[in-house]
Write a protein that holds these residues in place. Structure first.
Motif, PDB file in Angstrom:
ATOM      1  N   ILE A   1       1.191  -1.209   0.179  1.00  0.00           N
ATOM      2  CA  ILE A   1       0.319  -0.079  -0.095  1.00  0.00           C
ATOM      3  C   ILE A   1       0.847   1.632  -0.151  1.00  0.00           C
ATOM      4  CG2 ILE A   1      -1.917   1.150   1.976  1.00  0.00           C
ATOM      5  CD1 ILE A   1      -2.920  -1.866   2.154  1.00  0.00           C
ATOM      6  N   SER A   2       1.917   1.428   0.816  1.00  0.00           N
ATOM      7  CA  SER A   2       2.787   2.550   0.437  1.00  0.00           C
ATOM      8  C   SER A   2       3.320   2.966  -0.946  1.00  0.00           C
ATOM      9  CB  SER A   2       3.821   1.815   2.240  1.00  0.00           C
ATOM     10  OG  SER A   2       4.290   3.404   1.970  1.00  0.00           O
ATOM     11  N   SER A   3       4.399   2.211  -1.120  1.00  0.00           N
ATOM     12  CA  SER A   3       4.570   1.622  -2.287  1.00  0.00           C
ATOM     13  C   SER A   3       3.570   2.015  -3.450  1.00  0.00           C
ATOM     14  CB  SER A   3       4.812   0.633  -3.388  1.00  0.00           C
ATOM     15  OG  SER A   3       6.235  -0.158  -2.041  1.00  0.00           O
ATOM     16  N   GLU A   4       2.086   1.903  -3.479  1.00  0.00           N
ATOM     17  CA  GLU A   4       0.712   2.352  -4.443  1.00  0.00           C
ATOM     18  C   GLU A   4       0.760   3.866  -3.980  1.00  0.00           C
ATOM     19  OE1 GLU A   4      -2.285   0.167  -6.109  1.00  0.00           O
ATOM     20  OE2 GLU A   4      -2.204  -1.087  -4.008  1.00  0.00           O
ATOM     21  N   MET A   5       1.111   4.235  -2.545  1.00  0.00           N
ATOM     22  CA  MET A   5       0.900   5.883  -2.650  1.00  0.00           C
ATOM     23  C   MET A   5       2.135   6.169  -3.840  1.00  0.00           C
ATOM     24  SD  MET A   5      -0.351   6.313   1.404  1.00  0.00           S
ATOM     25  CE  MET A   5       0.556   5.445   2.081  1.00  0.00           C
ATOM     26  N   ASN A   6       3.154   5.765  -3.218  1.00  0.00           N
ATOM     27  CA  ASN A   6       3.939   6.503  -3.601  1.00  0.00           C
ATOM     28  C   ASN A   6       4.002   6.910  -4.277  1.00  0.00           C
ATOM     29  OD1 ASN A   6       5.284   7.312  -1.253  1.00  0.00           O
ATOM     30  ND2 ASN A   6       6.623   5.039  -1.002  1.00  0.00           N
ATOM     31  N   LEU A   7       3.466   5.651  -5.863  1.00  0.00           N
ATOM     32  CA  LEU A   7       3.335   5.889  -7.240  1.00  0.00           C
ATOM     33  C   LEU A   7       2.423   6.601  -7.878  1.00  0.00           C
ATOM     34  CD1 LEU A   7       3.552   4.888  -9.609  1.00  0.00           C
ATOM     35  CD2 LEU A   7       2.279   2.852  -9.523  1.00  0.00           C
ATOM     36  N   ALA A   8       1.412   6.960  -6.967  1.00  0.00           N
ATOM     37  CA  ALA A   8       0.227   7.992  -6.905  1.00  0.00           C
ATOM     38  C   ALA A   8       1.163   9.711  -6.968  1.00  0.00           C
ATOM     39  CB  ALA A   8      -0.641   7.586  -6.159  1.00  0.00           C
ATOM     40  N   THR A   9       1.514  10.104  -5.536  1.00  0.00           N
ATOM     41  CA  THR A   9       2.614  11.078  -5.516  1.00  0.00           C
ATOM     42  C   THR A   9       3.049  11.103  -6.717  1.00  0.00           C
ATOM     43  OG1 THR A   9       2.227  10.945  -3.156  1.00  0.00           O
ATOM     44  CG2 THR A   9       3.951  11.976  -3.703  1.00  0.00           C
ATOM     45  N   ALA A  10       4.119  10.371  -7.511  1.00  0.00           N
ATOM     46  CA  ALA A  10       4.564  10.141  -8.655  1.00  0.00           C
ATOM     47  C   ALA A  10       3.630  10.808  -9.763  1.00  0.00           C
ATOM     48  CB  ALA A  10       5.673   9.781  -8.685  1.00  0.00           C
ATOM     49  N   LEU A  11       2.745   9.780  -9.773  1.00  0.00           N
ATOM     50  CA  LEU A  11       2.068  10.246 -10.847  1.00  0.00           C
ATOM     51  C   LEU A  11       1.917  12.032 -10.557  1.00  0.00           C
ATOM     52  CD1 LEU A  11       0.118   7.147 -11.060  1.00  0.00           C
ATOM     53  CD2 LEU A  11       1.747   8.017 -12.800  1.00  0.00           C
ATOM     54  N   TYR A  12       1.022  11.628  -9.326  1.00  0.00           N
ATOM     55  CA  TYR A  12       0.695  13.312  -9.297  1.00  0.00           C
ATOM     56  C   TYR A  12       1.571  14.496 -10.036  1.00  0.00           C
ATOM     57  CZ  TYR A  12      -1.206  17.951  -6.361  1.00  0.00           C
ATOM     58  OH  TYR A  12      -0.985  19.382  -6.150  1.00  0.00           O
ATOM     59  N   GLN A  13       2.822  14.412  -9.751  1.00  0.00           N
ATOM     60  CA  GLN A  13       3.949  15.126  -9.391  1.00  0.00           C
ATOM     61  C   GLN A  13       3.897  15.226 -10.835  1.00  0.00           C
ATOM     62  OE1 GLN A  13       6.425  13.578  -6.500  1.00  0.00           O
ATOM     63  NE2 GLN A  13       6.418  14.825  -5.160  1.00  0.00           N
ATOM     64  N   ALA A  14       3.144  14.372 -11.473  1.00  0.00           N
ATOM     65  CA  ALA A  14       4.218  14.469 -13.226  1.00  0.00           C
ATOM     66  C   ALA A  14       3.109  14.550 -13.683  1.00  0.00           C
ATOM     67  CB  ALA A  14       4.504  12.757 -14.043  1.00  0.00           C
ATOM     68  N   GLY A  15       2.095  15.508 -13.184  1.00  0.00           N
ATOM     69  CA  GLY A  15       0.975  15.861 -13.610  1.00  0.00           C
ATOM     70  C   GLY A  15      -0.416  14.994 -14.405  1.00  0.00           C
TER      71      GLY A  15
ATOM     72  N   ASP B   1      -8.271   5.179  11.681  1.00  0.00           N
ATOM     73  CA  ASP B   1      -6.492   5.802  12.157  1.00  0.00           C
ATOM     74  C   ASP B   1      -5.364   5.239  12.082  1.00  0.00           C
ATOM     75  OD1 ASP B   1      -9.211   6.952  13.445  1.00  0.00           O
ATOM     76  OD2 ASP B   1      -9.170   5.755  15.275  1.00  0.00           O
ATOM     77  N   ASN B   2      -5.484   4.311  11.445  1.00  0.00           N
ATOM     78  CA  ASN B   2      -3.999   3.662  10.661  1.00  0.00           C
ATOM     79  C   ASN B   2      -3.321   5.108  10.238  1.00  0.00           C
ATOM     80  OD1 ASN B   2      -2.382   2.754   8.151  1.00  0.00           O
ATOM     81  ND2 ASN B   2      -1.721   1.090  10.614  1.00  0.00           N
ATOM     82  N   VAL B   3      -1.830   5.468  10.355  1.00  0.00           N
ATOM     83  CA  VAL B   3      -1.043   6.353   9.242  1.00  0.00           C
ATOM     84  C   VAL B   3      -1.091   5.724   7.635  1.00  0.00           C
ATOM     85  CG1 VAL B   3       0.941   4.801   9.399  1.00  0.00           C
ATOM     86  CG2 VAL B   3       0.878   7.319   9.239  1.00  0.00           C
ATOM     87  N   HIS B   4      -1.339   4.939   6.983  1.00  0.00           N
ATOM     88  CA  HIS B   4      -1.368   4.570   5.962  1.00  0.00           C
ATOM     89  C   HIS B   4      -3.158   5.373   5.214  1.00  0.00           C
ATOM     90  CE1 HIS B   4       1.973   2.167   6.615  1.00  0.00           C
ATOM     91  NE2 HIS B   4       2.237   2.678   5.706  1.00  0.00           N
ATOM     92  N   THR B   5      -4.136   4.469   6.388  1.00  0.00           N
ATOM     93  CA  THR B   5      -5.008   5.530   5.644  1.00  0.00           C
ATOM     94  C   THR B   5      -5.517   7.145   5.682  1.00  0.00           C
ATOM     95  OG1 THR B   5      -6.273   3.160   6.894  1.00  0.00           O
ATOM     96  CG2 THR B   5      -8.021   4.973   6.373  1.00  0.00           C
ATOM     97  N   ILE B   6      -4.611   6.997   6.961  1.00  0.00           N
ATOM     98  CA  ILE B   6      -4.869   8.474   6.991  1.00  0.00           C
ATOM     99  C   ILE B   6      -3.816   9.293   5.806  1.00  0.00           C
ATOM    100  CG2 ILE B   6      -3.692  10.628   8.443  1.00  0.00           C
ATOM    101  CD1 ILE B   6      -4.606   9.720  10.991  1.00  0.00           C
ATOM    102  N   ARG B   7      -2.840   9.396   5.751  1.00  0.00           N
ATOM    103  CA  ARG B   7      -2.385   9.810   3.799  1.00  0.00           C
ATOM    104  C   ARG B   7      -2.661   9.411   3.255  1.00  0.00           C
ATOM    105  NH1 ARG B   7       3.819   7.248   6.172  1.00  0.00           N
ATOM    106  NH2 ARG B   7       4.133   9.615   8.010  1.00  0.00           N
ATOM    107  N   ILE B   8      -3.540   8.433   3.311  1.00  0.00           N
ATOM    108  CA  ILE B   8      -4.612   8.315   1.833  1.00  0.00           C
ATOM    109  C   ILE B   8      -5.164   9.195   1.833  1.00  0.00           C
ATOM    110  CG2 ILE B   8      -5.617   6.536   0.314  1.00  0.00           C
ATOM    111  CD1 ILE B   8      -4.624   3.827   1.655  1.00  0.00           C
TER     112      ILE B   8
END
Length: 172
Positions: free
Chosen positions: A52-66, A89-96
């Motif tokens: 899940i953390s890697s998917e969040m990172n990928l989504a962020t990279a995609l967002y940064q790339a427009g 209340d999990n940190v990953h859920t909160i970040r998503i």
């Protein structure tokens, strides 16, 4: 490669992908992020917090790339699973939730009314939970509150436009 070596290799490569994104080398970050995600799925499966953390990172990279539409799709897919399996209340859920609210409120030059409403619907209860869990002075709470404030101001500005001008923006 043994599983511990593979895990460390993937963690290192994920850090490299994150650094590439911060350097503005978005296509490289996305390519490496997709490779890391495939490795994490193979090693941990889809339902592991590392995946899940890697998917969040990928989504962020995609967002940064427009590539906002794909980043929003990924976060929308992750959110119900994360809420159910990891808890609200999990940190990953909160970040998503934080990132999805941000991505929606910044999706286009002028976000749609629906995107802003969805962003606010996510961020408003999240902000309350974060204040309770992390405290008002925590950097992630401050960030979520700021994103909520911006989304709310954008929605108010959009609502204040004459209907004809608003329709032009929505169609654009």
């Amino acid at each position: 490669m043994h599983s511990e070596e593979l895990r460390l290799n993937l963690a290192t490569r994920q850090n490299m992908a994150n650094c590439l994104g911060r350097l503005g080398r978005h296509e490289e970050a996305i390519k490496l992020g997709r490779e890391v995600l495939a490795g994490k799925r193979q090693l941990h499966g889809d339902k592991n917090y590392r995946t899940i953390s890697s998917e969040m990172n990928l989504a962020t990279a995609l967002y940064q790339a427009g590539q906002c539409d794909e980043s929003v799709r990924i976060m929308r897919r992750l959110l119900p699973f994360s809420r159910r399996e990891l808890g609200p209340d999990n940190v990953h859920t909160i970040r998503i939730e934080t990132n999805l609210g941000l991505f929606l409120s910044q999706r286009n030059t002028i976000p749609s009314r629906d995107d802003l409403l969805e962003s606010i619907a996510i961020l408003d209860p999240l902000s309350k939970r974060m204040n309770r869990i992390l405290g008002a002075q925590h950097p992630e709470t401050i960030n979520a509150n700021a994103t909520l404030s911006v989304a709310s101001r954008k929605l108010a500005a959009l609502a204040a436009l004459p209907p004809r001008q608003r329709a032009t923006l929505v169609d654009a």
